[in-house]
Design an enzyme around this catalytic site. Structure first.
Site, mmCIF file in Angstrom:
data_model
loop_
_atom_site.group_PDB
_atom_site.id
_atom_site.type_symbol
_atom_site.label_atom_id
_atom_site.label_comp_id
_atom_site.label_asym_id
_atom_site.label_seq_id
_atom_site.Cartn_x
_atom_site.Cartn_y
_atom_site.Cartn_z
ATOM 1 N N TYR A 112 -65.075 38.723 76.389
ATOM 2 C CA TYR A 112 -63.878 39.082 75.868
ATOM 3 C C TYR A 112 -63.667 38.914 74.412
ATOM 4 C CZ TYR A 112 -62.708 38.853 81.044
ATOM 5 O OH TYR A 112 -62.897 38.787 82.232
ATOM 6 N N SER A 113 -63.060 39.833 73.681
ATOM 7 C CA SER A 113 -62.726 39.772 72.398
ATOM 8 C C SER A 113 -61.685 38.596 72.016
ATOM 9 C CB SER A 113 -62.185 41.131 71.851
ATOM 10 O OG SER A 113 -63.176 42.139 72.030
ATOM 11 N N CYS B 47 -61.412 49.753 68.975
ATOM 12 C CA CYS B 47 -61.584 48.946 70.011
ATOM 13 C C CYS B 47 -60.738 49.169 71.254
ATOM 14 C CB CYS B 47 -61.310 47.369 69.818
ATOM 15 S SG CYS B 47 -61.789 46.300 70.787
ATOM 16 N N GLU C 275 -66.105 48.979 69.145
ATOM 17 C CA GLU C 275 -66.336 48.106 70.150
ATOM 18 C C GLU C 275 -65.728 48.707 71.345
ATOM 19 O OE1 GLU C 275 -65.186 43.753 70.557
ATOM 20 O OE2 GLU C 275 -67.369 43.455 69.904
ATOM 21 N N TYR D 199 -65.665 49.955 75.660
ATOM 22 C CA TYR D 199 -66.232 49.531 76.986
ATOM 23 C C TYR D 199 -65.760 50.446 78.034
ATOM 24 C CZ TYR D 199 -61.444 47.591 76.492
ATOM 25 O OH TYR D 199 -60.186 47.547 76.241
#
Length: 407
Positions: A186-187, A365, A405, A407
């Site tokens: 997790y960021s 992100c 980044e 996902y």
């Protein structure tokens, strides 16, 4: 970089004019460019030009020579101490075309030397304690998103991190095969000082994963574990990891942030570091550049940390801009839903003008689906300036000015 202003340091106030070819981004590489710098910055400029494939035509002191017709009007009007003087760091000037074969690759513009990595690993995790867990969503929002803070005190070594990194969480319990659950990354949503500025906490922004499979609703193992966790509970933490999303050291850099959903986590850390009054007092890093956040969510109630960002925009109107793409409430130019890529296309010329500045970094992100639309918008904006985005983007990436980044 801090430069001493002590009069005994041997500072030289003489000015020098350097005329350069094939240096800069896009059309700038086709023009003859002029920079006027003081003697103590001359060497840094020469190194930057050499490492980026530029060719020095003239170096002169005293009265400036006549400006070439090809030089830009902006540079022609620059005062002797030009505010747009190039950074001494050569990595902040990636070319829009492949550099000559004899040119050295641009050096990174983000310092990695003291970035902590893998202080704790899966086989020997740090055991943190939950300090707080609360919802980030307003009434009527879609889904479930929580802000969770962990106490990192007492570790040996101390688990510390910098903005832009991630930590791993190993949820309690076992998987379908009876084996311990695997970690999820997790960021980090807090600055290195933590939300309480005590230097021993870390915060995450977590959305509970939810999807349908074979007619059943499936919930993510780790995201549900975290959204349900109570203060006082113990959690296995690994890391920190990641160097892709680090902020530049330059206090005058420009930071463009493109985020969807919980992709706001690193952006929240950046913006607290830049604009939170207590952070500015504590961190010794005083941001003076321009920051622009473009945030995509389905509904207004899903905007995360919205009050903070609105306050920063009010308090720092010359330094921060906040643009929202609310897909189920706003329409794009074609009458469809407003997504983050539509906002990027809408502001593409402004964004690309910023990107042409070698001090500008872009951070993306969130959901991977945002990438193609943003890439399409950047392609169109670059083409309007005679630049091939497919060539420029990897060079921005190499110079550590394009950070992704998803996902």
């Amino acid at each position: 970089m801090r430069v001493s202003t002590d009069k005994t340091s041997g500072s030289d106030g003489r000015l020098f004019t350097v005329v350069v070819e094939s240096y800069g981004v896009g059309q700038q590489r086709q023009a003859e460019r002029r920079f006027t710098v003081s003697f103590d910055r001359l060497q840094s400029l020469m190194q930057s030009i050499a490492r980026n494939g530029g060719r020095i035509r003239v170096v002169s002191s005293g009265p400036q020579p006549a400006l070439s017709e090809a030089a830009s009007a902006t540079e022609a009007a620059a005062p002797p101490q030009a505010p747009s003087e190039p950074s001494p760091n050569p990595a902040e000037h990636p070319p829009a075309e492949p550099a000559p074969s004899n040119a050295k690759p641009a050096a990174p513009s983000v310092s990695h030397a003291e970035v902590p990595v893998n202080l704790y690993k899966p086989k020997d995790p740090f055991i943190g304690t939950v300090l707080g867990n609360y919802s980030l969503l307003a009434d009527g929002a879609i889904g479930r998103v929580n802000h969770i803070t962990f106490d990192l005190a007492g570790g040996d070594p101390q688990l510390h991190y910098v903005e832009g990194q991630s930590i791993g969480i190993i949820p309690d319990g076992t998987d379908a095969n009876g084996k311990p659950n695997k970690l999820r990354l997790y960021s980090i949503a807090s600055t290195r000082h933590g939300d309480d500025l005590a230097d021993h906490t870390v915060s995450l922004c977590v959305r509970q994963l939810e999807y349908e499979k074979d007619g059943q609703t499936i919930y993510g193992v780790c995201s549900t574990f975290l959204c349900d966790i109570q203060p006082g509970a113990k959690v296995k933490i690994i890391g920190p990891v990641g160097k892709e999303m680090l902020l530049p050291d330059d206090e005058e850099a420009n930071i463009i942030m493109l985020a969807t959903g919980t992709g706001i986590a690193p952006m929240r850390a950046y913006l607290r570091r830049m604009f939170d009054p207590s952070e500015r007092e504590s961190n010794g890093w005083h941001f003076r550049g321009k920051a622009w956040l473009i945030m995509g969510v389905p509904k207004t109630a899903n905007l995360l940390y919205d009050d903070d960002f609105n306050r920063y925009e009010t308090e720092y109107p010359d330094n921060f801009r906040y643009t929202k793409a609310i897909s189920r409430e706003q329409q794009n130019a074609k009458g469809g839903r407003m997504y983050i890529q539509d906002r990027v296309l809408e502001h593409a010329d402004e964004i690309f003008t910023l990107i042409e500045d070698p001090k500008t970094h872009v951070y993306m992100c969130g959901l991977r689906g945002m990438e193609p639309g943003i890439d399409e918008a950047m392609t169109a904006a670059a083409a309007a300036k005679g630049i091939n985005w497919s060539e420029l983007r990897p060079q921005l990436k190499k110079a550590e000015r394009w950070h992704v980044e998803t996902y």
